[in-house]
Design a protein around this motif. Structure first.
Motif, PDB file in Angstrom:
ATOM      1  N   GLN A  54       0.828  -1.199   0.000  1.00  0.00           N
ATOM      2  CA  GLN A  54       0.000   0.000   0.000  1.00  0.00           C
ATOM      3  C   GLN A  54       0.867   1.256   0.000  1.00  0.00           C
ATOM      4  O   GLN A  54       0.580   2.223  -0.705  1.00  0.00           O
ATOM      5  CB  GLN A  54      -0.919   0.006   1.225  1.00  0.00           C
ATOM      6  N   LEU A  55       1.948   1.230   0.792  1.00  0.00           N
ATOM      7  CA  LEU A  55       2.836   2.376   0.850  1.00  0.00           C
ATOM      8  C   LEU A  55       3.513   2.604  -0.501  1.00  0.00           C
ATOM      9  O   LEU A  55       3.673   3.736  -0.942  1.00  0.00           O
ATOM     10  CB  LEU A  55       3.882   2.172   1.944  1.00  0.00           C
ATOM     11  N   SER A  56       3.887   1.535  -1.164  1.00  0.00           N
ATOM     12  CA  SER A  56       4.493   1.650  -2.489  1.00  0.00           C
ATOM     13  C   SER A  56       3.521   2.299  -3.471  1.00  0.00           C
ATOM     14  O   SER A  56       3.921   3.117  -4.313  1.00  0.00           O
ATOM     15  CB  SER A  56       4.910   0.272  -3.006  1.00  0.00           C
ATOM     16  N   GLN A  57       2.240   1.943  -3.370  1.00  0.00           N
ATOM     17  CA  GLN A  57       1.235   2.545  -4.236  1.00  0.00           C
ATOM     18  C   GLN A  57       1.076   4.039  -3.936  1.00  0.00           C
ATOM     19  O   GLN A  57       0.912   4.853  -4.846  1.00  0.00           O
ATOM     20  CB  GLN A  57      -0.104   1.825  -4.059  1.00  0.00           C
ATOM     21  N   GLU A  58       1.135   4.399  -2.646  1.00  0.00           N
ATOM     22  CA  GLU A  58       1.048   5.810  -2.270  1.00  0.00           C
ATOM     23  C   GLU A  58       2.219   6.593  -2.856  1.00  0.00           C
ATOM     24  O   GLU A  58       2.041   7.712  -3.373  1.00  0.00           O
ATOM     25  CB  GLU A  58       1.049   5.951  -0.746  1.00  0.00           C
ATOM     26  N   VAL A  59       3.409   6.019  -2.769  1.00  0.00           N
ATOM     27  CA  VAL A  59       4.592   6.678  -3.310  1.00  0.00           C
ATOM     28  C   VAL A  59       4.456   6.863  -4.817  1.00  0.00           C
ATOM     29  O   VAL A  59       4.801   7.916  -5.370  1.00  0.00           O
ATOM     30  CB  VAL A  59       5.867   5.883  -2.961  1.00  0.00           C
ATOM     31  N   ASP A  60       3.930   5.858  -5.486  1.00  0.00           N
ATOM     32  CA  ASP A  60       3.727   5.962  -6.926  1.00  0.00           C
ATOM     33  C   ASP A  60       2.739   7.080  -7.255  1.00  0.00           C
ATOM     34  O   ASP A  60       2.949   7.856  -8.198  1.00  0.00           O
ATOM     35  CB  ASP A  60       3.222   4.631  -7.478  1.00  0.00           C
ATOM     36  N   THR A  61       1.667   7.181  -6.482  1.00  0.00           N
ATOM     37  CA  THR A  61       0.677   8.239  -6.699  1.00  0.00           C
ATOM     38  C   THR A  61       1.293   9.621  -6.469  1.00  0.00           C
ATOM     39  O   THR A  61       1.040  10.560  -7.227  1.00  0.00           O
ATOM     40  CB  THR A  61      -0.530   8.049  -5.762  1.00  0.00           C
ATOM     41  N   LEU A  62       2.115   9.743  -5.431  1.00  0.00           N
ATOM     42  CA  LEU A  62       2.767  11.006  -5.136  1.00  0.00           C
ATOM     43  C   LEU A  62       3.741  11.421  -6.233  1.00  0.00           C
ATOM     44  O   LEU A  62       4.111  12.594  -6.325  1.00  0.00           O
ATOM     45  CB  LEU A  62       3.514  10.904  -3.798  1.00  0.00           C
ATOM     46  N   SER A  63       4.129  10.468  -7.056  1.00  0.00           N
ATOM     47  CA  SER A  63       5.086  10.739  -8.137  1.00  0.00           C
ATOM     48  C   SER A  63       4.415  11.137  -9.440  1.00  0.00           C
ATOM     49  O   SER A  63       5.108  11.389 -10.431  1.00  0.00           O
ATOM     50  CB  SER A  63       5.956   9.495  -8.378  1.00  0.00           C
ATOM     51  N   GLN A  64       3.075  11.219  -9.439  1.00  0.00           N
ATOM     52  CA  GLN A  64       2.341  11.504 -10.663  1.00  0.00           C
ATOM     53  C   GLN A  64       1.831  12.947 -10.690  1.00  0.00           C
ATOM     54  O   GLN A  64       1.548  13.532  -9.642  1.00  0.00           O
ATOM     55  CB  GLN A  64       1.149  10.540 -10.805  1.00  0.00           C
ATOM     56  N   PRO A  65       1.659  13.547 -11.869  1.00  0.00           N
ATOM     57  CA  PRO A  65       1.092  14.897 -11.966  1.00  0.00           C
ATOM     58  C   PRO A  65      -0.417  14.883 -11.727  1.00  0.00           C
ATOM     59  O   PRO A  65      -1.057  13.822 -11.755  1.00  0.00           O
ATOM     60  CB  PRO A  65       1.422  15.305 -13.400  1.00  0.00           C
ATOM     61  N   LEU A  66      -0.986  16.057 -11.508  1.00  0.00           N
ATOM     62  CA  LEU A  66      -2.426  16.206 -11.307  1.00  0.00           C
ATOM     63  C   LEU A  66      -3.160  16.213 -12.647  1.00  0.00           C
ATOM     64  O   LEU A  66      -2.590  16.532 -13.689  1.00  0.00           O
ATOM     65  CB  LEU A  66      -2.721  17.525 -10.590  1.00  0.00           C
ATOM     66  N   ASP A  67      -4.443  15.880 -12.586  1.00  0.00           N
ATOM     67  CA  ASP A  67      -5.280  16.007 -13.776  1.00  0.00           C
ATOM     68  C   ASP A  67      -5.627  17.470 -14.052  1.00  0.00           C
ATOM     69  O   ASP A  67      -5.885  17.855 -15.194  1.00  0.00           O
ATOM     70  CB  ASP A  67      -6.572  15.198 -13.603  1.00  0.00           C
ATOM     71  N   ALA A  68      -5.635  18.286 -12.985  1.00  0.00           N
ATOM     72  CA  ALA A  68      -5.949  19.710 -13.137  1.00  0.00           C
ATOM     73  C   ALA A  68      -5.445  20.456 -11.913  1.00  0.00           C
ATOM     74  O   ALA A  68      -5.400  19.908 -10.814  1.00  0.00           O
ATOM     75  CB  ALA A  68      -7.448  19.923 -13.305  1.00  0.00           C
ATOM     76  N   TYR A  69      -5.075  21.705 -12.101  1.00  0.00           N
ATOM     77  CA  TYR A  69      -4.679  22.554 -10.978  1.00  0.00           C
ATOM     78  C   TYR A  69      -5.924  23.042 -10.229  1.00  0.00           C
ATOM     79  O   TYR A  69      -6.981  23.257 -10.834  1.00  0.00           O
ATOM     80  CB  TYR A  69      -3.901  23.768 -11.487  1.00  0.00           C
ATOM     81  N   PRO A  70      -5.815  23.255  -8.917  1.00  0.00           N
ATOM     82  CA  PRO A  70      -6.968  23.717  -8.120  1.00  0.00           C
ATOM     83  C   PRO A  70      -7.157  25.233  -8.178  1.00  0.00           C
ATOM     84  O   PRO A  70      -7.047  25.939  -7.179  1.00  0.00           O
ATOM     85  CB  PRO A  70      -6.603  23.252  -6.707  1.00  0.00           C
ATOM     86  N   VAL A  71      -7.457  25.755  -9.365  1.00  0.00           N
ATOM     87  CA  VAL A  71      -7.619  27.198  -9.563  1.00  0.00           C
ATOM     88  C   VAL A  71      -8.932  27.662  -8.927  1.00  0.00           C
ATOM     89  O   VAL A  71      -9.953  26.968  -9.021  1.00  0.00           O
ATOM     90  CB  VAL A  71      -7.612  27.527 -11.073  1.00  0.00           C
ATOM     91  N   PRO A  72      -8.946  28.827  -8.262  1.00  0.00           N
ATOM     92  CA  PRO A  72     -10.203  29.357  -7.711  1.00  0.00           C
ATOM     93  C   PRO A  72     -11.243  29.548  -8.810  1.00  0.00           C
ATOM     94  O   PRO A  72     -10.914  29.570 -10.005  1.00  0.00           O
ATOM     95  CB  PRO A  72      -9.783  30.696  -7.104  1.00  0.00           C
TER      96      PRO A  72
END
Length: 393
Positions: A54-72
């Protein structure tokens, strides 16, 4: 057991409340001469196979870009009326590579809004920061963005700027309850804790849950102290077999970083990972590793990284780094200034970050243009979104 007082971040984002910072300051006063403090995390048992997966999967997710920026989403009024004005950008020190990227971002944003940017280096000390803020006040600036410095480093100057009607944005610092938001003051919080926790998770996976980690902790302000505290506090949750030790550094005493690093390593010879809280501390910390005779044994990591650091990861010179979307933050900083000028509520911004490992670092375009575009963290359409919000598209 963690032997230092620590406070978990609200929603994993920021510490709110000066009480926690004050408690941390007491701890600092009681540290040994080199600021080295053990922070042991948990027992010697390794995490289970399922937890490791599970931790390895979290690390992989943290290594990926976002689908979109959280613009106001709420539009800002009256931006065109500010054309020709000047916003002062005051980083605590221009030594930090992240601030150079934020500078480019805020300059691009200001140009789109018809404004200019004056950059003033805070030089890592109260005199430098106060002088920059005073210059902005005397120049009747449209706004001031103070980046990485705590309010109290230049409190009188910041108070005077606001009394003169100049809005102030405090970027990359935790919220201080003694200095609440107002019609002339707002915060843009960083991903400080998240980056260090992400690096710690990578270390946990890389070491099979048995790492001996040395963190350097900046004493430049309560935020910097709190970010490391959040990482050492969270460590037992995902790496009960890891041990963390903390030693102190500062932007104002750069020459002391190599000897303090060497001293911390010699006192903790089992250390095999060294995490620099900010990338600006990487090279002097590396000199300290060499002085301690531990080159090749200690893997180096850093948060608040920039292009050159990610290049080092891709080439094997650094184990991993974390970086926040500094160019995007420049646009956010200006958005906050514009909202205060328009007497509008400043939203709760989120600054994205990403973990760069030897694998993920090879998947990005390592050029200054790519760094400044923000493409490492998500789609670059955020600039057009801000322009639309400001009615300058």
């Amino acid at each position: 057991m963690i032997t230092e007082n620590a406070t978990r971040h609200h929603r994993g984002r920021i510490l709110t409340g000066i009480g926690a910072a004050a408690a941390l300051a007491v701890v600092l006063a009681g540290c040994s001469g080199d600021g080295s403090t053990p922070a042991e995390a948990g027992s010697s048992s390794n995490p289970s196979d399922s937890a490791t997966s599970q931790l390895s999967q979290e690390v992989d997710t943290l290594s990926q870009p976002l689908d979109a920026y959280p613009v106001p989403t709420e539009a800002v009024t009256g931006v065109s009326d500010l054309a020709g004005g000047t916003v002062y950008y005051v980083p605590i020190t221009l030594r930090a590579p992240q601030f150079a990227v934020t500078q480019s971002g805020i300059e691009a944003a200001a140009k789109a809004a018809g404004l200019k940017v004056q950059v003033c280096d805070g030089q890592g000390n109260p005199t430098g920061v106060s002088s920059c803020v005073d210059q902005a006040t005397q120049a009747h600036a449209t706004g001031i963005v103070l980046d990485g410095a705590p309010y109290d480093l230049a409190a009188n100057s910041l108070d005077a700027a606001q009394a003169a009607g100049i809005p102030v944005i405090l970027s990359n610092q935790i919220v201080d309850e003694r200095h609440p938001v107002s019609k002339t003051f707002a915060y843009v919080p960083p991903a400080g804790s998240e980056q260090l926790i992400a690096l710690s998770k990578w270390i946990a996976v890389d070491s099979d849950g048995t790492a001996n980690i040395l963190f350097n902790r900046s004493t430049d302000g309560p935020g910097q102290i709190a970010y490391v505290e959040a990482a050492t506090t969270a460590l037992p949750d995902f790496c009960p077999g890891c041990t963390a030790t903390v030693y102190d550094v500062s932007s104002a005493n750069f020459a002391q970083i190599p000897p303090s690093t060497s001293s911390a390593l010699l006192k903790n010879p089992d250390v095999n990972y060294l995490v620099s809280e900010f990338a600006e501390y990487l090279h002097p910390a590396s000199d300290g590793v060499q002085q301690a005779g531990m080159t090749g044994k200690v893997q180096m990591l850093a948060a608040a990284a920039a292009l050159s650091n990610i290049e080092e990861v891709s080439k094997g010179g650094l184990a991993a780094v974390a970086a926040q979307a500094a160019a995007y933050q420049g646009w956010v900083d200006l958005d906050a200034v514009l909202r205060l000028v328009a007497d509008q509520e400043v939203p709760e911004y989120t600054i994205p970050f990403r973990l760069f490992t030897p694998e993920s670092a090879k998947d990005v375009t390592l050029t200054p243009e790519a760094e400044q575009s923000g493409e490492w963290f998500g789609p670059t359409t955020f600039t057009d979104q801000f322009k639309k919000l400001w009615a300058v598209a």
